[in-house]
Write an enzyme that holds these catalytic residues in place. Structure first.
Site, short mmCIF file in Angstrom:
data_model
loop_
_atom_site.label_atom_id
_atom_site.label_comp_id
_atom_site.label_asym_id
_atom_site.label_seq_id
_atom_site.Cartn_x
_atom_site.Cartn_y
_atom_site.Cartn_z
N ASP A 1 -4.65 33.38 26.86
CA ASP A 1 -5.52 32.51 27.64
C ASP A 1 -5.72 33.06 29.06
OD1 ASP A 1 -6.73 29.73 27.57
OD2 ASP A 1 -5.47 29.54 29.35
N ASP B 1 -1.73 30.93 20.48
CA ASP B 1 -2.28 30.93 21.82
C ASP B 1 -1.13 31.16 22.80
OD1 ASP B 1 -4.34 30.28 23.83
OD2 ASP B 1 -5.29 29.21 22.16
N HIS C 1 -13.40 26.43 21.18
CA HIS C 1 -13.19 25.04 21.59
C HIS C 1 -13.74 24.76 22.99
CE1 HIS C 1 -10.09 27.49 23.30
NE2 HIS C 1 -9.78 26.53 24.15
N ASP C 2 -14.28 25.77 23.66
CA ASP C 2 -14.85 25.58 25.00
C ASP C 2 -16.37 25.66 25.01
OD1 ASP C 2 -12.25 25.54 26.14
OD2 ASP C 2 -12.29 27.71 26.49
N GLU D 1 -8.30 36.78 26.49
CA GLU D 1 -9.45 35.96 26.91
C GLU D 1 -9.71 36.26 28.38
OE1 GLU D 1 -11.16 31.46 27.43
OE2 GLU D 1 -9.27 32.11 28.28
#
Ligand code: ISL
Length: 587
Positions: free
Chosen positions: A223, A115, A356-357, A284
């Protein structure tokens, strides 16, 4: 036929060769380290825990492991607030543990994607500490500092430079009394936004990325990388956004999403960091439009390989946004995914239900009752994985893990949920109503510990887990799933095999069938030199009958994968499917 995905692990070098475009036929498995596996009993997942469970991921047939952040961090946003980009947080282990993880991933013929969180750092990062030390700091301009709104006194409500609402509630501006200015934070106040206009910031990020590539990583998941370019006016000012009803804030997103220099910054990063590295880069991009996604992923533009777009996971947001979920209308989902399949035919997309969101898809758009959980999880996997793009499997999705079922605010850990709860209560909302809004959508639904077995803490830890284990781990767990040939796990394994063995899954063009049908999701994939692939899926808990004009041959074709071994044979062009039954056919 695409070459076999898994390289010869007896080869002398454990580092996989990276052919250009290797990721086109790859499947990515996302690990959220704090919830994956705890090796030392402190209740928190760690790197050794991941190493201990790599065979689970390899057996599933994934090609890539994406690690959510393991860097040094105060953990205000579970590691998406980084205070040292070149070290591992002690709660996860050490850099040496990470080197061992990289080697262990490579030994299994897989690759590792990190990430990359560089829209913002932690406020405890030395860059920010230096930046906030005073207005004449050499790093002042590494972040976005602005004076109070003219005519207002800093620190008072309404004095913020703009009216923007933070992703995590409240204003996007934090007053710094000592230096007499506000700093911008689109997320929490402990996540100050870096100023990408400053070339020194960009060079520091590039150097850090090169350092990770030298360490052996195979790519980056970037991200919120479409938030890095803000639309500053000629004087450096930022405008107010349109008022958000029911709040004292405005929507600043037109001034920071897909901003004016976004493509330039990514092109520069490509040139400076990975032009020759053949890594996997995935941007993302919340709020990305198809038009921008085409630009981001056009190979000729040399920016990134693929995007995570958000339109499909916003389709069930009601008038009150994400905290106001409404039932999904299936034709909306089909048309939306089809638009991206067709619209990105020259670029590349990621395929995902979960991360994870996001809440767990089997609870959100499947049926997590005991009767339908397994079939609905398999069918959701099927419709996603047989599309064009790179599929991402989020830990536990391959088990059909469900939402957490939390009933008290005490159960929650996520800053987004907790801040929202507090903000709503401050505005006089009814606590029970706010909790009811949080329950189906909170990010914590994805963050309960991975369910390895039926022991008290699900085999995740020998200690007390940092967030409660889902009580259904006694039924839903990896040990049981691996033993059961009819499990979601083995279904996902076969989906991955199909991608690795059939070019039509990787490259075939997509055509949506029966767009208006409210129960059935059906489409074809076609590729010169290959029979047609037909996917027919009943996305409901009632039986469904469809007529697929002109597809009798495919309906009678080879069954590559099905959820129901006892499914009724097609009658010419007509097919009746049991609840949540799906078939992948070739003919
Ligand atoms: O989940 C969301 C809020 O509803 C999303 O808007 C989310 O914040 C957005 O997708 C960005 O996510 C990424 O950046 C955040 C971090 O909290 C998320 O975990 C991460 O995936 C800030 O770094």
């Amino acid at each position: 036929m695409t070459p076999p995905r898994h390289l010869d692990t007896t080869a002398s070098t454990p580092v996989p060769d990276r052919e250009p475009g290797w990721w086109r036929s790859a499947v990515v498995y996302q690990v959220y380290p704090r919830s994956f596996a705890d090796s030392d009993g402190d209740g928190m997942g760690d790197l050794q825990g991941i190493i201990d469970h790599l065979d689970h991921i390899a057996e599933l047939g994934a090609d890539v492991v994406w690690l959510s952040p393991i860097y040094r961090s105060p953990q205000d946003d579970n590691g998406y607030d980084i205070s040292d980009y070149q070290d591992v947080d002690p709660m996860f282990g050490t850099l040496e543990d990470l080197d061992r993880l990289i080697a262990a991933v490579h030994e299994r013929g897989m690759k590792l994607v990190m990430d990359l969180v560089v829209n913002h750092s932690s406020d405890e990062h030395p860059w920010f500490q230096e930046s906030r030390s005073g207005r004449d700091s050499a790093k002042r301009d590494w972040y976005v500092w602005r004076p109070p709104r003219p005519g207002h006194t800093g620190g008072e409500p309404g004095a913020e430079p703009t009216n923007w609402h933070s992703f995590f509630s409240g204003s996007t501006w934090e007053w710094d009394e000592a230096s007499g200015e506000y700093y911008l934070h689109l997320f929490s106040r402990k996540q100050p936004d870096l100023n990408w206009e400053n070339p020194e910031v960009r060079e520091a990020v590039h150097a850090m990325m090169r350092w990770w590539l030298d360490r052996g990583v195979d790519g980056f998941r970037m991200d919120v990388i479409n938030l890095i370019s803000k639309e500053f006016g000629p004087d450096g000012g930022l405008p107010d956004g349109a008022a958000k009803p029911g709040t004292r804030y405005g929507d600043g997103s037109p001034f920071y999403m897909n901003g004016p220099r976004n493509h330039e910054f990514l092109h520069e990063m490509h040139r400076e960091v990975y032009a020759d590295a053949a890594i996997l880069t995935v941007a993302e991009t919340p709020g990305v439009t198809l038009e921008h996604a085409r630009l981001f992923t056009d190979p000729a533009r040399r920016e990134v390989d693929m995007v995570f777009q958000f339109e499909h996971v916003g389709l069930d947001h009601g008038p009150g946004g994400k905290w106001d979920l409404s039932p999904l209308y299936l034709p909306d989902l089909k048309l939306n995914l089809a638009a991206w399949q067709e619209g990105l035919a020259d670029g590349w997309n990621s395929l995902y239900w979960n991360n994870h969101d996001q809440p767990r898809v089997v609870s959100r758009w499947g049926d997590d009752s005991p009767e339908h959980r397994v079939a609905s999880a398999k069918t959701l996997g099927t419709v996603l994985h047989m599309m064009r793009g790179t599929p991402y499997v989020y830990q536990g999705e391959e088990l059909g893990m469900t939402n957490a079922g939390f009933t008290s605010i005490e159960d929650y850990r996520d800053i987004e949920s907790l801040n929202h709860y507090r903000e709503q209560l401050e505005h006089g909302a009814d606590p029970a109503a706010v909790l009811a809004g949080i329950a189906p959508v909170s990010r914590d639904n994805a963050r309960t510990p991975m369910q390895w077995d039926d022991s008290p803490a699900a085999g995740f830890t020998t200690g007390t887990p940092w967030i409660a284990v889902n009580p259904n781990h006694t039924e839903v767990n990896a040990a049981a799933a691996r033993r059961d040939p009819g499990s979601v796990f083995h279904h996902y394994r076969r989906l991955h095999e199909l991608r690795h063995t059939h070019d039509v899954v990787v490259d075939g063009s997509f055509r949506l069938l029966l767009p208006e049908h409210e129960q059935v999701f059906a489409y074809t994939r076609t590729l010169a030199g290959s029979p047609t692939l037909l996917v027919v899926a009943n996305m409901s808990s009632q039986p469904a009958t469809v007529t697929l004009a002109g597809l009798a041959d495919q309906l009678a074709g080879e069954v590559l994968l099905t959820t129901h071994d006892d499914g009724a044979p097609a009658q010419g062009e007509e097919l009746t499917l049991a609840p949540w039954e799906s078939r992948v056919l070739l003919g």
